[in-house]
Design an enzyme around this catalytic site. Structure first.
Site, mmCIF file in Angstrom:
data_model
loop_
_atom_site.group_PDB
_atom_site.id
_atom_site.type_symbol
_atom_site.label_atom_id
_atom_site.label_comp_id
_atom_site.label_asym_id
_atom_site.label_seq_id
_atom_site.Cartn_x
_atom_site.Cartn_y
_atom_site.Cartn_z
ATOM 1 N N VAL A 142 -6.034 12.485 -4.023
ATOM 2 C CA VAL A 142 -7.232 13.174 -4.534
ATOM 3 C C VAL A 142 -7.407 12.866 -6.023
ATOM 4 O O VAL A 142 -8.523 12.612 -6.487
ATOM 5 C CB VAL A 142 -7.153 14.705 -4.280
ATOM 6 N N HIS A 143 -6.291 12.862 -6.759
ATOM 7 C CA HIS A 143 -6.386 12.538 -8.196
ATOM 8 C C HIS A 143 -6.929 11.126 -8.394
ATOM 9 O O HIS A 143 -7.783 10.885 -9.227
ATOM 10 C CB HIS A 143 -5.020 12.682 -8.868
ATOM 11 N N ARG A 144 -6.398 10.210 -7.596
ATOM 12 C CA ARG A 144 -6.808 8.817 -7.741
ATOM 13 C C ARG A 144 -8.296 8.631 -7.474
ATOM 14 O O ARG A 144 -9.021 8.058 -8.273
ATOM 15 C CB ARG A 144 -6.000 7.952 -6.775
ATOM 16 N N GLU A 171 -3.090 13.947 -15.066
ATOM 17 C CA GLU A 171 -3.614 15.320 -15.030
ATOM 18 C C GLU A 171 -4.451 15.685 -16.256
ATOM 19 O O GLU A 171 -5.460 16.385 -16.135
ATOM 20 C CB GLU A 171 -2.476 16.323 -14.844
#
Lengths: 293, 198
Positions: free
Chosen positions: B36-38, B90
């Site tokens: 999801v971060h990527r 982050e």
């Protein structure tokens, strides 16, 4: 029911019992740790952990959402009728358990990142085999989470460092692991053998019940010393501070090459999920641990 | 101090928290870990919008076990994953999304701490592995995005009631409980080594 079907059912049952139940010796040690802790943060972490263990048992739900990599230690009796086929039966059982319990699929191809979806794959489940006398099969199952597997470490020490070098390696491993392996952990230490053997006996040593003392008095004293050393770091539960980083340290060893001193350090999270069973050649089987009501 | 918050939460409320406070959350919780971060950062860098607005929201580092029954999703396993893996991205994620709470286990470090101070966010430590307690707090599964990433990696949108206990481990004033514990442990390390006469 024939023997192969019995064996499959036994493994599915072992995996289910392990998914819903933290090993009772570990649960007992966590409760004791809760009594010993003084800081609010440590108490909050341990209370939630102990409450969660009870809730998982009652609701028959996985203790942790990381239901682990299926790992088996087998002792196959030389007269047990099923041998080479055991691997295929274990794969079948793992597939069935993953679907029926259900478990989180954790077997991923490292090149394509494709998840097999059923916890099996190349060389998975992980199976360690020992041939022993007799006509039965004893299985120990471990559901090992990724967080505490990532902090397992190998040190190839110079033999001149001796026992103090081993103690220092254990301390170093714990400082590198810090909050990552979901402490309180159980630490297995494997000394000697070779690079792969010391890690294997370290993991197996961590599965020895906490209330079962090491039969060797010298090792018993060393285990106690290492435990005090680790806990005096003050990392505490979840690495947020406190008195309990490790619940126990278990040491096993093997003879080694004169020029080597391999030390394997295996951490297992507080959600230590293991089960032990015995299958007899007539197809009957018993789940020996954990005892569940 | 024990605090109960409803999401979305204001910057002022987040800034009133200090490390060691115990927080329970109600409202909408969104899961997201590595993938999801990527993808989210790729979208935001290209100027695309996310399927879910995270401004003043809460992101949970979690790869859940979900079951679909009769076209409806239910949570079966729900607990934190190791946050350290998300440390490299982050700070940018908080800056670009405006998220106020990051929830996980195992801690985050200098870059995230700096970003949280600058942007008014906090890191809540959820005890690792307390999956059944976390599952109990879920009222319903509202939505799921990016399911092509797989069940544990997808972005799950959940309505929770009194999710917790979580401990404020990084506040928006530069304090980081993990770094404090680590520093004290480092101080003790030499005396432990001396006692081994090494």
């Amino acid at each position: 029911m024939n023997l192969e079907e019995s064996l499959e059912s036994c493994v599915v049952r072992m995996m289910e019992v392990a998914a819903f139940n933290v090993s009772p010796d570990v649960t007992k040690a966590l409760r004791k740790a809760l009594d010993r802790e003084e800081s609010d943060v440590a108490k909050i972490n341990l209370s939630a952990i102990v409450e969660n263990i009870e809730a998982a048992k009652q609701e028959r739900k996985p203790v942790c959402q990381d239901t682990g990599t299926p790992t088996f230690f087998l002792k196959i009796g030389e007269d047990f009728p099923v041998k080479a086929k055991i691997h295929e039966i274990l794969r079948r059982a793992v597939r069935r358990a993953t679907k029926e319990i259900p478990l989180r699929p954790n077997a991923v191809n490292p090149w394509t990142l494709e998840n097999s979806g059923d916890n099996t794959g190349r060389m998975v489940p992980i199976v360690h085999v020992e041939i022993v006398e007799g006509n039965s099969l004893e299985l120990t199952y471990l559901a090992k989470g990724g967080g505490s597997e990532n902090t397992v470490q190998l040190f190839m020490l110079s033999p001149v460092l001796g026992v103090n070098g081993i103690k220092k390696a254990v301390l170093e491993a714990i400082y590198r692991a810090g909050p990552k392996p979901c402490p309180p952990v159980v630490v297995g230490v494997g000394v000697g053998g070779s690079s792969e053997l010391c890690l294997k006996i370290a993991k197996r040593a961590a599965l020895r019940p906490i209330d079962q003392p090491n039969p060797d008095e010298k090792l018993r004293n060393l285990e106690r010393e290492l435990l005090d050393m680790i806990n005096s770091s003050g990392f505490g539960p979840m690495g947020l501070g406190g008195r309990t980083y490790a619940l126990a340290v278990h040491v096993d060893w093997a003879h080694k090459h004169p020029a080597s001193l391999p030390v394997g350090i295996s951490t297992i999270c507080w959600a230590l999920r293991k089960s032990v069973a015995k299958v007899h050649s007539d197809g009957s089987f018993e789940i020996l641990a954990p005892e569940v009501v | 101090m024990e605090r109960h918050f409803r999401i979305p939460v204001s910057e002022e409320k987040v800034r009133s928290l200090r490390v060691g406070d115990v927080v329970y959350l109600s409202g909408v919780l969104v899961t997201g870990r590595d993938q999801v971060h990527r993808r989210a950062l790729q979208y935001l860098r290209e100027g695309k919008t996310l399927p879910m607005d995270l401004r003043d929201g809460a992101l949970y580092h979690c790869g859940p076990i979900m079951i679909e029954k009769g076209g409806e999703w239910r949570v079966y396993g729900f607990g934190p994953t190791t946050s350290a893996r998300m440390e490299p991205v982050e700070a940018e994620f908080i800056e670009r999304t405006g998220v106020r709470f990051i929830i996980g286990k195992g801690g985050m470090f200098e870059r995230t701490t700096e970003a949280m101070g600058r942007l008014g966010a906090a890191y809540l430590a959820h005890p690792g592995g307390v999956s059944v307690l976390a599952t109990r707090s879920v009222k319903r599964v509202k939505d799921v995005h990016w399911l092509d990433l797989g069940i544990p990696e997808a972005m799950w949108v959940l309505e929770v009631e009194d999710f917790g206990p979580t401990i404020v481990a990084i506040d928006s004033h530069g304090s980081n409980l993990y770094i404090d514990v680590m520093r004290k442990a480092e101080e003790r390390k030499n005396s432990i080594l001396r006692s081994l006469s090494i």
